[in-house]
Enzyme design. Structure first.
Site, PDB file in Angstrom:
ATOM      1  N   ARG A  20      -6.205   7.069  10.827  1.00 39.56           N
ATOM      2  CA  ARG A  20      -6.712   8.276  11.496  1.00 39.56           C
ATOM      3  C   ARG A  20      -8.227   8.361  11.342  1.00 39.56           C
ATOM      4  NH1 ARG A  20      -2.211  12.927   9.870  1.00 39.56           N
ATOM      5  NH2 ARG A  20      -0.365  11.639  10.247  1.00 39.56           N
ATOM      6  N   ARG A  23     -13.568  11.838  11.132  1.00 40.40           N
ATOM      7  CA  ARG A  23     -14.948  12.078  10.754  1.00 40.40           C
ATOM      8  C   ARG A  23     -15.230  13.584  10.818  1.00 40.40           C
ATOM      9  NH1 ARG A  23     -17.688   7.398  10.282  1.00 40.40           N
ATOM     10  NH2 ARG A  23     -19.650   8.548  10.177  1.00 40.40           N
ATOM     11  N   ASN A  75     -12.607  42.910 -11.787  1.00 34.85           N
ATOM     12  CA  ASN A  75     -12.124  42.994 -10.410  1.00 34.85           C
ATOM     13  C   ASN A  75     -11.523  44.377 -10.171  1.00 34.85           C
ATOM     14  OD1 ASN A  75     -10.426  42.632  -7.982  1.00 34.85           O
ATOM     15  ND2 ASN A  75     -10.977  40.482  -8.214  1.00 34.85           N
ATOM     16  N   ASN A 152     -13.993  31.156  -3.994  1.00 29.19           N
ATOM     17  CA  ASN A 152     -13.441  31.049  -2.651  1.00 29.19           C
ATOM     18  C   ASN A 152     -14.557  31.366  -1.663  1.00 29.19           C
ATOM     19  OD1 ASN A 152     -10.915  30.756  -3.930  1.00 29.19           O
ATOM     20  ND2 ASN A 152     -10.507  32.958  -3.792  1.00 29.19           N
ATOM     21  N   ALA A 159     -11.536  34.254   0.630  1.00 30.78           N
ATOM     22  CA  ALA A 159     -12.618  35.176   0.283  1.00 30.78           C
ATOM     23  C   ALA A 159     -12.476  36.471   1.069  1.00 30.78           C
ATOM     24  CB  ALA A 159     -13.974  34.538   0.567  1.00 30.78           C
ATOM     25  N   HIS A 165     -20.081  35.313  -4.416  1.00 31.79           N
ATOM     26  CA  HIS A 165     -19.527  35.658  -5.715  1.00 31.79           C
ATOM     27  C   HIS A 165     -18.504  34.605  -6.122  1.00 31.79           C
ATOM     28  CE1 HIS A 165     -16.422  37.144  -2.974  1.00 31.79           C
ATOM     29  NE2 HIS A 165     -15.560  37.102  -3.990  1.00 31.79           N
ATOM     30  N   CYS A 195     -11.253   7.854 -22.833  1.00 32.42           N
ATOM     31  CA  CYS A 195     -11.004   8.969 -21.905  1.00 32.42           C
ATOM     32  C   CYS A 195     -10.888   8.418 -20.493  1.00 32.42           C
ATOM     33  CB  CYS A 195     -12.142   9.986 -22.010  1.00 32.42           C
ATOM     34  SG  CYS A 195     -12.210  11.174 -20.640  1.00 32.42           S
ATOM     35  N   CYS A 198     -13.868   9.455 -18.281  1.00 32.71           N
ATOM     36  CA  CYS A 198     -15.065   8.668 -18.617  1.00 32.71           C
ATOM     37  C   CYS A 198     -14.999   7.311 -17.923  1.00 32.71           C
ATOM     38  CB  CYS A 198     -15.184   8.479 -20.126  1.00 32.71           C
ATOM     39  SG  CYS A 198     -15.702   9.955 -21.045  1.00 32.71           S
ATOM     40  N   PHE A 307       5.823  18.566   4.845  1.00 33.58           N
ATOM     41  CA  PHE A 307       5.869  17.400   3.962  1.00 33.58           C
ATOM     42  C   PHE A 307       5.208  17.706   2.626  1.00 33.58           C
ATOM     43  CE2 PHE A 307       3.892  13.486   2.329  1.00 33.58           C
ATOM     44  CZ  PHE A 307       5.036  12.726   2.130  1.00 33.58           C
TER      45      PHE A 307
END
Length: 350
Positions: A20, A23, A75, A152, A159, A165, A195, A198, A307
């Site tokens: 696919r 772009r 909030n 968000n 959002a 924020h 790790c 890393c 899916f």
């Protein structure tokens, strides 16, 4: 030929639909409608929010008044509350507990702008310091086990306010996704002695196929098993399990890399909605030093369908190599910010 690629951290398989090869211009980015009206996050409207729990403000200005350049408030419609009681109760085969936690909003600029890429790097540094300060403060409650910092951007990404924020939501349990990552880090360390993240950074820097940009302290790249088109991670080169351990030199570097990455995504994808999450080690928990914190930026360009929902597998129509190439080749010039932070005094906290 499409490929199944396995995330080395959580052993999740992803379909990279190479044939696919979408772009940036192939995506129809939804445009948000301007809401207008009174913004509760703008200076002069401090009474529209709960009282601030942190502010970086100019000397001589009182809490919950103008004069701040960063402001953190609970909030107004929290998903969880700190006054709730801890403890799991049984209800037959079910388990339930009160909605314990903390839910805060980080107002990232006094200027009424939409996104972090519109502030200068110094203001972005202040946002990062606010994230760190609240992370250190919230973990003082031993009932809390994880602190999720997230952003968000755009209505499609969840959002509800235009003013730039981010949010912090602390929970009394470790999220399943983070537990899976923790297990991945431990398994790799037991097997290889190092790790995994890393080693991922070392391989990405060596191969340079998926790197977007890098500095002395951070690497921005499209992960090998990207779940979403143009998904981008920012990872510290140094092994550091806890984001709250971040140093001043790292804050400067992170602000530079984050702003550049967000600007590239905006220009390449025509200001897409996105979710940004900071994954860090759990708090008030033992044996977390093997974790490696990182930022994940996920543009909302595709829709999860049957899916994905039925299997937990993802289909990504843009190979990360293509995404990284496009972002890397985007003009590196950073335009002047829409909001440049004012001169600040040495003492930030109120």
């Amino acid at each position: 030929m499409p490929e199944w690629r396995k995330d080395p951290l959580v052993k999740r398989w992803v379909v990279i639909a190479t044939e696919r090869g979408k772009r940036p211009t192939d995506y129809r980015v939804p445009r948000d409608e301007k809401k207008g009206g009174r913004c509760p996050l703008c200076p002069g409207h401090e009474g529209d929010t709960p009282p601030e729990v942190l502010a970086f403000r100019h000397g001589g200005t009182a809490p919950d008044t103008p004069g701040w350049w960063i402001r953190v408030v609970p909030n107004k419609f929290p998903a969880v509350r700190p006054e709730a009681q801890a403890g799991v109760r049984r209800h037959g085969v079910y388990e339930v507990m009160d909605g314990l936690g903390a839910h805060e909003v980080v107002v990232e600029s006094p200027g009424h702008i939409a996104n972090l890429d519109a502030v200068d790097e110094r203001q972005l540094e202040e946002v990062i310091w606010a994230w760190q300060h609240r992370s250190l403060e919230l973990r003082r409650d031993p009932r809390l086990k994880y602190i999720q910092i997230f952003k968000n951007f755009g209505q499609t990404a969840g959002a509800s306010l235009e003013h730039t924020h981010s949010q912090i939501l602390a929970t009394p349990m470790v999220p399943v996704d983070v537990e899976e990552e923790m297990e991945g880090f431990k398994n790799y360390a037991r097997s290889v002695g190092r790790c995994i993240l890393c080693d991922v950074v070392a391989q990405e820097v060596s191969e340079r196929q998926r790197v977007v940009l890098e500095t002395g302290a951070f690497v921005s790249f499209a992960p090998y098993a990207s779940r979403f088109p143009f998904e981008t991670w920012i990872v510290p080169r140094e092994h550091q399990h806890d984001f709250a351990m971040i140093r001043e030199d790292q804050v400067r570097d992170l602000a530079r890399v984050l702003r550049s990455t967000l600007l590239r995504l905006r220009r390449v994808l025509n200001n897409p909605p996105f979710n940004m999450v900071l994954h860090t080690a759990p708090v008030n928990e033992p044996d977390t030093a093997g974790y490696h914190w990182h930022l994940e930026i996920m543009p909302r360009l595709t829709i999860m369908a049957g899916f994905e929902l039925g299997t937990g597998f993802y289909i990504n129509p843009t190979p990360p190599e293509l995404a990284a190439q496009v972002l890397r080749e985007e003009e590196a010039y950073l335009p002047p910010p829409a909001y440049a932070g004012a001169e600040r005094e040495a003492v930030r906290y109120v």
